[in-house]
Design a protein around this motif. Sequence first.
Motif, PDB file in Angstrom:
ATOM      1  N   TYR A   5    -122.272  -4.752 -54.334  1.00  0.00           N
ATOM      2  CA  TYR A   5    -122.772  -5.198 -53.034  1.00  0.00           C
ATOM      3  C   TYR A   5    -124.214  -4.729 -52.879  1.00  0.00           C
ATOM      4  O   TYR A   5    -124.506  -3.538 -53.014  1.00  0.00           O
ATOM      5  N   LYS A  13    -128.552  -0.967 -53.167  1.00  0.00           N
ATOM      6  CA  LYS A  13    -127.155  -1.049 -53.579  1.00  0.00           C
ATOM      7  C   LYS A  13    -126.315  -0.356 -52.523  1.00  0.00           C
ATOM      8  O   LYS A  13    -126.524   0.814 -52.210  1.00  0.00           O
ATOM      9  N   SER A  16    -120.007  -0.530 -54.895  1.00  0.00           N
ATOM     10  CA  SER A  16    -119.476  -1.333 -55.995  1.00  0.00           C
ATOM     11  C   SER A  16    -117.978  -1.068 -56.145  1.00  0.00           C
ATOM     12  O   SER A  16    -117.468  -0.035 -55.723  1.00  0.00           O
ATOM     13  N   HIS A  50    -122.505 -10.096 -58.066  1.00  0.00           N
ATOM     14  CA  HIS A  50    -123.399  -9.481 -57.088  1.00  0.00           C
ATOM     15  C   HIS A  50    -123.179 -10.193 -55.759  1.00  0.00           C
ATOM     16  O   HIS A  50    -123.269 -11.421 -55.685  1.00  0.00           O
ATOM     17  N   ILE A  51    -122.885  -9.408 -54.728  1.00  0.00           N
ATOM     18  CA  ILE A  51    -122.612  -9.941 -53.402  1.00  0.00           C
ATOM     19  C   ILE A  51    -123.756  -9.536 -52.480  1.00  0.00           C
ATOM     20  O   ILE A  51    -124.057  -8.344 -52.339  1.00  0.00           O
ATOM     21  N   GLN A  52    -124.414 -10.521 -51.880  1.00  0.00           N
ATOM     22  CA  GLN A  52    -125.519 -10.272 -50.958  1.00  0.00           C
ATOM     23  C   GLN A  52    -124.978 -10.074 -49.550  1.00  0.00           C
ATOM     24  O   GLN A  52    -124.351 -10.975 -48.994  1.00  0.00           O
ATOM     25  N   VAL A  53    -125.200  -8.878 -48.997  1.00  0.00           N
ATOM     26  CA  VAL A  53    -124.788  -8.540 -47.636  1.00  0.00           C
ATOM     27  C   VAL A  53    -125.978  -7.888 -46.936  1.00  0.00           C
ATOM     28  O   VAL A  53    -127.090  -7.929 -47.451  1.00  0.00           O
TER      29      VAL A  53
END
Length: 76
Positions: A5, A13, A16, A50-53
């Motif tokens: 994340y 970061k 994870s 990979h998660i974009q938040v």
Amino acid sequence: MTIIYLCRHCGQKIGSIQQQVIDSSILGFDQLSVKDKEEMITYKPNGDMHIQVICENCEEALGHHPHYHELDFFLQ
């Protein structure tokens, strides 16, 4: 496979998850629209996701400065 994340604004970061098999519904990915998934989730060649938040600091900055929502990037 590692799910990482990252903040979409500052690149920090956030966390994870390392798991061989994971049910995407547990993570809430099934609640996202196709468009949201395309914008938020990136699959890397090594199998990582990979998660974009948004991190807490950037969320706070957006709360104090709502006009930042109009910008693609508000950090310089």
